[in-house]
Design a protein around this motif. Structure first.
Motif, PDB file in Angstrom:
ATOM      1  N   GLU A   1      75.313  -2.933   0.128  1.00 11.02           N
ATOM      2  CA  GLU A   1      74.973  -1.692  -0.835  1.00 11.02           C
ATOM      3  C   GLU A   1      75.585  -0.291  -0.409  1.00 11.02           C
ATOM      4  O   GLU A   1      75.640  -0.014   0.726  1.00 11.02           O
ATOM      5  CB  GLU A   1      73.422  -1.551  -0.950  1.00 11.02           C
ATOM      6  CG  GLU A   1      72.759  -3.028  -1.272  1.00 11.02           C
ATOM      7  CD  GLU A   1      73.148  -2.945  -2.880  1.00 11.02           C
ATOM      8  OE1 GLU A   1      73.074  -2.331  -3.708  1.00 11.02           O
ATOM      9  OE2 GLU A   1      73.388  -4.389  -3.168  1.00 11.02           O
ATOM     10  N   PRO A   2      75.956   0.288  -1.511  1.00  6.70           N
ATOM     11  CA  PRO A   2      76.489   1.734  -1.259  1.00  6.70           C
ATOM     12  C   PRO A   2      75.520   2.701  -0.460  1.00  6.70           C
ATOM     13  O   PRO A   2      74.157   2.601  -0.960  1.00  6.70           O
ATOM     14  CB  PRO A   2      77.034   2.176  -2.221  1.00  6.70           C
ATOM     15  CG  PRO A   2      76.649   1.348  -3.605  1.00  6.70           C
ATOM     16  CD  PRO A   2      76.140  -0.015  -2.831  1.00  6.70           C
ATOM     17  N   VAL A   3      75.813   3.379   0.439  1.00 12.60           N
ATOM     18  CA  VAL A   3      74.844   4.385   0.822  1.00 12.60           C
ATOM     19  C   VAL A   3      74.716   5.494   0.112  1.00 12.60           C
ATOM     20  O   VAL A   3      75.727   6.172  -0.544  1.00 12.60           O
ATOM     21  CB  VAL A   3      75.293   4.914   2.178  1.00 12.60           C
ATOM     22  CG1 VAL A   3      74.261   5.892   2.963  1.00 12.60           C
ATOM     23  CG2 VAL A   3      75.583   3.683   3.134  1.00 12.60           C
TER      24      VAL A   3
ATOM     25  N   VAL B   1      76.823   9.175  -4.435  1.00 15.33           N
ATOM     26  CA  VAL B   1      76.242  10.653  -4.500  1.00 15.33           C
ATOM     27  C   VAL B   1      75.479  10.899  -5.389  1.00 15.33           C
ATOM     28  O   VAL B   1      75.901  10.685  -6.482  1.00 15.33           O
ATOM     29  CB  VAL B   1      77.778  11.299  -4.317  1.00 15.33           C
ATOM     30  CG1 VAL B   1      77.237  12.969  -4.318  1.00 15.33           C
ATOM     31  CG2 VAL B   1      78.409  10.803  -3.101  1.00 15.33           C
ATOM     32  N   VAL B   2      74.338  11.615  -5.141  1.00 20.54           N
ATOM     33  CA  VAL B   2      73.459  12.128  -6.103  1.00 20.54           C
ATOM     34  C   VAL B   2      73.683  14.043  -5.654  1.00 20.54           C
ATOM     35  O   VAL B   2      73.205  14.192  -4.806  1.00 20.54           O
ATOM     36  CB  VAL B   2      71.946  11.886  -6.023  1.00 20.54           C
ATOM     37  CG1 VAL B   2      71.018  12.594  -7.002  1.00 20.54           C
ATOM     38  CG2 VAL B   2      71.896  10.329  -6.286  1.00 20.54           C
TER      39      VAL B   2
ATOM     40  N   MET C   1      71.710  15.005   2.494  1.00 19.98           N
ATOM     41  CA  MET C   1      70.496  14.457   3.358  1.00 19.98           C
ATOM     42  C   MET C   1      70.892  12.938   3.111  1.00 19.98           C
ATOM     43  O   MET C   1      71.020  12.575   2.078  1.00 19.98           O
ATOM     44  CB  MET C   1      69.269  14.760   2.775  1.00 19.98           C
ATOM     45  CG  MET C   1      68.904  16.145   3.171  1.00 19.98           C
ATOM     46  SD  MET C   1      68.701  16.139   4.972  1.00 19.98           S
ATOM     47  CE  MET C   1      67.294  15.061   5.369  1.00 19.98           C
ATOM     48  N   VAL C   2      71.027  12.118   4.286  1.00 23.60           N
ATOM     49  CA  VAL C   2      71.217  10.690   4.023  1.00 23.60           C
ATOM     50  C   VAL C   2      70.465   9.911   5.242  1.00 23.60           C
ATOM     51  O   VAL C   2      70.575  10.402   6.252  1.00 23.60           O
ATOM     52  CB  VAL C   2      72.619  10.330   4.244  1.00 23.60           C
ATOM     53  CG1 VAL C   2      73.444  10.901   5.434  1.00 23.60           C
ATOM     54  CG2 VAL C   2      72.776   8.677   3.909  1.00 23.60           C
TER      55      VAL C   2
END
Length: 156
Positions: free
Chosen positions: A24-26, A53-54, A83-84
């Motif tokens: 799954e993409p991070v 990306v959000v 943030m991640v």
């Protein structure tokens, strides 16, 4: 004998299936100003490297408030903050370094590339490349070099 053959076939199928499954993409959330071109280029860099990306366009005042809430030392800041997975990412950090951070899971607050060094992701200018460091910010605010970037070498 048929049971063993079926078990081997099933096991191989499961293992092959696991190998073929896509990760799954991070997802990473980015706060930036709408007018900053290098921030948008960094977001593109992340997307090009498989991150979901959000992006949130905020005012300079809101962005500075986010940095203050995360207790990022002003000398370590840049033009955008992300943030991640519980870590902050400040500035033009390379997608591979974010993946390394997430893989290694160090006891730290995040990564930063202070300022806006030429040649960092989003700050590309032809063949020009500044020497710069990606810093790991520990829980107590102390930093350590996570990756050194020199025009001809890499440290990790």
């Amino acid at each position: 004998m048929r049971i063993i053959g079926t078990a081997i076939t099933t096991t191989c199928g499961i293992l092959l299936g696991l190998g073929l499954a896509k990760a799954e993409p991070v997802q990473i959330e980015v706060a930036k100003t709408a007018s900053c071109g290098c921030c948008s280029a960094w977001v593109d860099h992340l997307r090009d490297n498989g991150f979901e990306v959000v992006a949130h366009d905020v005012s300079h005042q809101q962005l500075n408030g986010i940095k203050a809430q995360l207790d990022i030392d002003p000398v370590l800041t840049s033009c955008h903050t992300a943030m991640v997975d519980g870590y902050f990412i400040e500035g033009h950090v390379h997608a591979d370094e974010i993946r390394d951070l997430l893989s290694e899971q160090p006891e730290a607050r995040g990564l930063t590339v202070p300022g806006m060094p030429i040649g960092s992701p989003g700050m590309e200018m032809g063949d020009q490349q500044d020497a710069y460091e990606t810093l790991l910010v520990m829980d107590d605010g102390v930093t350590a070099v996570f990756e050194a970037h020199h025009p001809d070498t890499r440290s990790r």
